[in-house]
Design a protein around this motif. Structure first.
Motif, PDB file in Angstrom:
ATOM      1  N   THR A 187       5.701  -2.309  19.635  1.00 48.44           N
ATOM      2  CA  THR A 187       5.240  -2.038  18.267  1.00 48.44           C
ATOM      3  C   THR A 187       6.259  -1.172  17.540  1.00 48.44           C
ATOM      4  OG1 THR A 187       4.066  -0.054  18.954  1.00 48.44           O
ATOM      5  CG2 THR A 187       2.804  -2.093  18.961  1.00 48.44           C
ATOM      6  N   TRP A 188       6.184  -1.210  16.243  1.00 49.46           N
ATOM      7  CA  TRP A 188       6.931  -0.248  15.442  1.00 49.46           C
ATOM      8  C   TRP A 188       6.129   0.017  14.175  1.00 49.46           C
ATOM      9  CZ3 TRP A 188       8.055  -5.436  15.200  1.00 49.46           C
ATOM     10  CH2 TRP A 188       8.192  -6.007  13.939  1.00 49.46           C
ATOM     11  N   THR A 189       6.427   1.116  13.545  1.00 48.09           N
ATOM     12  CA  THR A 189       5.718   1.450  12.316  1.00 48.09           C
ATOM     13  C   THR A 189       6.707   1.485  11.154  1.00 48.09           C
ATOM     14  OG1 THR A 189       5.974   3.796  12.786  1.00 48.09           O
ATOM     15  CG2 THR A 189       3.889   2.781  13.419  1.00 48.09           C
ATOM     16  N   VAL A 204      14.542  -7.478  15.340  1.00 45.63           N
ATOM     17  CA  VAL A 204      13.651  -7.292  14.190  1.00 45.63           C
ATOM     18  C   VAL A 204      14.491  -7.216  12.915  1.00 45.63           C
ATOM     19  CG1 VAL A 204      11.914  -5.790  13.151  1.00 45.63           C
ATOM     20  CG2 VAL A 204      11.979  -6.081  15.638  1.00 45.63           C
ATOM     21  N   PHE A 205      14.053  -7.943  11.900  1.00 37.48           N
ATOM     22  CA  PHE A 205      14.757  -7.962  10.616  1.00 37.48           C
ATOM     23  C   PHE A 205      13.822  -7.482   9.502  1.00 37.48           C
ATOM     24  CE2 PHE A 205      16.854 -10.973  13.307  1.00 37.48           C
ATOM     25  CZ  PHE A 205      18.194 -10.875  12.996  1.00 37.48           C
ATOM     26  N   LYS A 206      14.407  -6.676   8.624  1.00 35.14           N
ATOM     27  CA  LYS A 206      13.677  -6.250   7.431  1.00 35.14           C
ATOM     28  C   LYS A 206      14.420  -6.813   6.226  1.00 35.14           C
ATOM     29  CE  LYS A 206      12.298  -2.132   4.862  1.00 35.14           C
ATOM     30  NZ  LYS A 206      12.474  -0.680   4.726  1.00 35.14           N
ATOM     31  N   ASP A 207      13.763  -7.659   5.488  1.00 36.18           N
ATOM     32  CA  ASP A 207      14.394  -8.347   4.361  1.00 36.18           C
ATOM     33  C   ASP A 207      15.723  -8.985   4.763  1.00 36.18           C
ATOM     34  OD1 ASP A 207      12.366  -7.852   2.539  1.00 36.18           O
ATOM     35  OD2 ASP A 207      13.191  -5.904   1.963  1.00 36.18           O
ATOM     36  N   GLY A 208      15.738  -9.565   5.961  1.00 35.35           N
ATOM     37  CA  GLY A 208      16.916 -10.295   6.417  1.00 35.35           C
ATOM     38  C   GLY A 208      17.981  -9.427   7.046  1.00 35.35           C
ATOM     39  N   VAL A 209      17.764  -8.125   7.115  1.00 37.04           N
ATOM     40  CA  VAL A 209      18.762  -7.227   7.701  1.00 37.04           C
ATOM     41  C   VAL A 209      18.229  -6.709   9.040  1.00 37.04           C
ATOM     42  CG1 VAL A 209      20.043  -5.068   7.407  1.00 37.04           C
ATOM     43  CG2 VAL A 209      19.563  -6.526   5.421  1.00 37.04           C
ATOM     44  N   SER A 210      19.057  -6.842  10.066  1.00 41.80           N
ATOM     45  CA  SER A 210      18.625  -6.411  11.397  1.00 41.80           C
ATOM     46  C   SER A 210      18.391  -4.902  11.427  1.00 41.80           C
ATOM     47  CB  SER A 210      19.691  -6.788  12.426  1.00 41.80           C
ATOM     48  OG  SER A 210      19.324  -6.280  13.696  1.00 41.80           O
ATOM     49  N   VAL A 211      17.244  -4.530  12.001  1.00 49.20           N
ATOM     50  CA  VAL A 211      16.963  -3.095  12.127  1.00 49.20           C
ATOM     51  C   VAL A 211      16.904  -2.677  13.598  1.00 49.20           C
ATOM     52  CG1 VAL A 211      15.757  -2.888   9.940  1.00 49.20           C
ATOM     53  CG2 VAL A 211      14.469  -3.490  11.989  1.00 49.20           C
ATOM     54  N   THR A 227       5.182 -16.977  15.323  1.00 48.76           N
ATOM     55  CA  THR A 227       4.253 -17.042  14.188  1.00 48.76           C
ATOM     56  C   THR A 227       3.809 -15.628  13.850  1.00 48.76           C
ATOM     57  OG1 THR A 227       2.448 -17.440  15.735  1.00 48.76           O
ATOM     58  CG2 THR A 227       3.365 -19.359  14.618  1.00 48.76           C
ATOM     59  N   ARG A 228       3.419 -15.475  12.609  1.00 48.85           N
ATOM     60  CA  ARG A 228       2.940 -14.162  12.198  1.00 48.85           C
ATOM     61  C   ARG A 228       1.578 -14.298  11.541  1.00 48.85           C
ATOM     62  NH1 ARG A 228       5.485  -9.790   7.856  1.00 48.85           N
ATOM     63  NH2 ARG A 228       3.554  -8.612   7.672  1.00 48.85           N
ATOM     64  N   PHE A 229       0.623 -13.507  12.024  1.00 47.68           N
ATOM     65  CA  PHE A 229      -0.679 -13.379  11.375  1.00 47.68           C
ATOM     66  C   PHE A 229      -0.945 -11.895  11.223  1.00 47.68           C
ATOM     67  CE2 PHE A 229      -1.083 -17.515  13.444  1.00 47.68           C
ATOM     68  CZ  PHE A 229      -1.446 -18.294  12.354  1.00 47.68           C
ATOM     69  N   GLY A 230      -1.265 -11.485  10.017  1.00 45.02           N
ATOM     70  CA  GLY A 230      -1.430 -10.056   9.779  1.00 45.02           C
ATOM     71  C   GLY A 230      -0.122  -9.355  10.101  1.00 45.02           C
ATOM     72  N   ASN A 231      -0.207  -8.296  10.855  1.00 42.19           N
ATOM     73  CA  ASN A 231       1.001  -7.555  11.220  1.00 42.19           C
ATOM     74  C   ASN A 231       1.425  -7.847  12.656  1.00 42.19           C
ATOM     75  OD1 ASN A 231       0.978  -6.371   8.688  1.00 42.19           O
ATOM     76  ND2 ASN A 231      -0.447  -4.797   9.381  1.00 42.19           N
ATOM     77  N   THR A 280       0.822  -1.218   0.000  1.00 42.29           N
ATOM     78  CA  THR A 280       0.000   0.000   0.000  1.00 42.29           C
ATOM     79  C   THR A 280       0.855   1.267   0.000  1.00 42.29           C
ATOM     80  OG1 THR A 280      -0.030   0.010   2.412  1.00 42.29           O
ATOM     81  CG2 THR A 280      -1.815  -1.176   1.304  1.00 42.29           C
ATOM     82  N   ASN A 281       2.146   1.103   0.352  1.00 39.77           N
ATOM     83  CA  ASN A 281       3.052   2.244   0.491  1.00 39.77           C
ATOM     84  C   ASN A 281       2.563   3.240   1.544  1.00 39.77           C
ATOM     85  OD1 ASN A 281       5.195   1.592  -1.344  1.00 39.77           O
ATOM     86  ND2 ASN A 281       3.712   1.902  -2.993  1.00 39.77           N
ATOM     87  N   GLU A 282       1.769   2.747   2.451  1.00 42.72           N
ATOM     88  CA  GLU A 282       1.324   3.576   3.575  1.00 42.72           C
ATOM     89  C   GLU A 282       1.976   3.061   4.853  1.00 42.72           C
ATOM     90  OE1 GLU A 282      -2.898   3.326   3.585  1.00 42.72           O
ATOM     91  OE2 GLU A 282      -3.116   4.485   1.728  1.00 42.72           O
TER      92      GLU A 282
END
Lengths: 353, 184
Positions: free
Chosen positions: A233-235, A212-219, A259-263, A183-185
């Motif tokens: 939480t994070w946005t 927390v990882f984003k596309d395999g990279v730790s953030v 496990t992940r369901f939704g966000n 959604t780019n939101e």
């Protein structure tokens, strides 16, 4: 909000494997032993009604060896992770194990046992595989603005076929989920840490670390405590990135699933307990972990064994007790006043005399 | 000598009165739980609901969410009565005065939940009808749906015959009976 309906579709395919696993376990006593020296192969076909998924990189990881009587032992690569493979009996648990192991694989950049790319028919083949338990995962497949999701899953080699015979060359047809369109939101992601430690709550650590990882990279690494009710939480912008989390718990007291369901990422910490307090039911001997070289306690048990009662034969009947106590209190106070009055009067009489 | 005895008796009675008062306060102690606040906090972090599966599990224990020092295993919903309550993880008479508590079992096998016949708790239980829908959401967002199949009363607490997937109970002080609601 990203659609996660792929999970539902994934359930369809993993269901088949769970049944196969269940049969594998049952085979302990009724099926022929597994030839653990025999080489296996795995053919995976990725397609949907609309398209074949060409050019998708598929990775497989040898998670556990299998014995001739269908017991699993985590391989050296995975034995450090807090997963109890032999205690898994349900589809939900297999789904959780696959997603948890995938998170650890991403976090630790674990190299796959084999990897290959799907051909124009969406087919990928893996050969010369040792017997055992494998995790199959895909890398992101994106065409223009659409992302196709295939959840990671576990598969046993060999598996039982329709005739209850071991098949060492397995065909599998993973089903894709609904395609997602970013959604780019800005959206909110949540992590909630749950506990399965009834009766052992005092063993919980003061905090856990969640990376927390984003596309395999730790953030980032977050410290999660009871003060925030074990959540954070994070946005982030919904740009199609794949987010994963792993938890680090000090000591060896807990097994972990993510496990992940939704966000929402749900982390469950299972207290391993003591051998006596959480001893597995002996009638289900094939669930025990005796052959597991990582020598962890299973931590799985029947809830009826640990539920706490207050020795209360008639729960909630406290109103009766309460009324009696009120009666006792009133009588005591009145008697006390009378006694004090009598005592004071008696003392005056004595003084007068 | 007589005066000393009277003083002693007086002292004992006062001590008894104080003891009785302390006991009354202890017995009637309610856990300080704001039901709507707890529900809100749980729902804030629950993932989208998915239908719970009936499957064999070796580990039937339910994951617990810790909210403000109390552990919860799920949310109980009865739409026809506009009821939505958190369920505490284990049996505790004091907490059961405020909110329903798991008495025994698990939603993955068979679950028994008890609560006091009070507002924001099981005061509605005696009005539940056969056929009413009851839902239980565990802390991983799996929802299990049931239908009430029996409502009955007993003088004593007896759950031997209550072999249902979900049983709820409370104690009715006015008639000195338990009410049991079973669901399948």
């Amino acid at each position: 909000m990203k659609s996660r309906s792929s999970t539902r579709f994934f359930i369809l395919i993993t269901g088949i494997f769970v049944i196969l696993f269940a049969f594998s376990a049952a085979a302990l006593q009724t099926y022929s032993p597994i030839d653990t020296e025999r080489e296996c192969s795995l053919k995976l076909t990725y397609h949907s009604k609309e398209k074949y998924f060409e050019g998708m990189e598929i990775q497989i990881f040898h998670v556990a060896d299998v014995s001739s009587d269908s017991k699993y032992t985590l391989t050296d690569t995975f034995k450090a992770y807090p997963i109890n493979i032999n205690a898994i009996t349900s589809q939900t648990e297999w789904d959780s194990a696959a997603s948890t192991l995938t998170a650890y694989i991403i976090a630790d950049s674990v190299s796959p046992t084999q990897k290959s790319v799907t051909d124009k028919n969406g087919i990928v083949r893996f050969t010369d595989l040792k017997t055992g338990l494998y995790l199959v995962r895909w890398t992101k497949n994106q065409t223009k603005d659409t992302i196709y999701g295939f959840e990671p899953f576990m598969i046993a080699l060999p598996s039982l076929d329709d005739n209850a015979e071991w098949t060492y060359d397995v065909d599998c047809y993973p089903k894709p989920g609904e395609p997602d369109t970013p959604t780019n939101e800005e959206i909110e992601y949540k992590v909630v840490v749950l506990w399965d430690d009834l009766g052992f709550e005092d063993q919980r650590p003061d905090s856990v670390q969640v990376e927390v990882f984003k596309d395999g990279v730790s953030v980032g690494i977050y410290t999660v405590t009871e003060l925030e009710n074990w959540t954070f939480t994070w946005t982030a912008i919904d740009d199609g990135s794949v987010w994963t989390v792993v938890e680090y718990v000090t000591g060896l007291k807990y097994d972990v699933t993510v496990t992940r369901f939704g966000n929402v990422f749900t982390i469950v910490n299972y207290y391993r307990g003591t051998a006596e307090s959480r001893k597995p039911d002996n009638t289900n001997s094939y669930y025990t972990n005796s052959n597991n070289t990582n020598s962890r306690n299973t931590g799985y048990y029947n809830s009826s064994q640990t539920i706490r009662y207050d020795s209360n034969i008639n729960p909630l009947k406290t109103g009766t007790h309460s009324n009696s106590l009120v009666y006792l209190m009133v009588v005591s106070i009145i008697s006390g006043i009378i006694s004090v009055t009598l005592a004071v009067n008696g003392r005056r009489l004595n003084d007068d005399q | 000598m007589m005066i000393n005895r009277k003083y002693a008796a007086c002292g004992l009675l006062i001590i008894a009165a104080i003891a009785a008062s302390v006991l009354i306060i202890t017995v009637n102690r309610k856990a300080d739980i704001n039901v709507s606040e707890v529900i809100q906090k749980i729902e804030d972090v629950l993932p989208p609901y998915i239908e719970g599966k009936s499957e064999m599990r070796y580990n039937t224990e339910m994951p617990m969410m810790s909210i403000d020092g109390h552990d919860y295993v799920g949310i109980l919903e009865i739409p026809s009565k506009q009821i939505k309550l958190p369920v505490c993880s284990c049996w505790d008479e004091h907490i059961a005065k405020s909110i329903p508590c798991r008495y025994s079992g698990s939603i993955y096998s068979d679950l028994i939940i008890g609560g006091k016949n009070k507002k924001d708790n099981f005061d509605f239980l005696n009005t539940v009808d056969i056929g009413d829908t009851v839902s239980f959401v565990d802390m991983t967002g799996q929802i299990y749906n049931y239908k009430v199949n029996s409502v009955y009363h007993k003088k004593e607490f007896d759950i031997e015959g209550a072999e249902s997937k979900l049983v709820m109970f409370t104690y009715l002080n006015d008639v000195s009976k338990y009410v049991f609601v079973t669901c399948e």
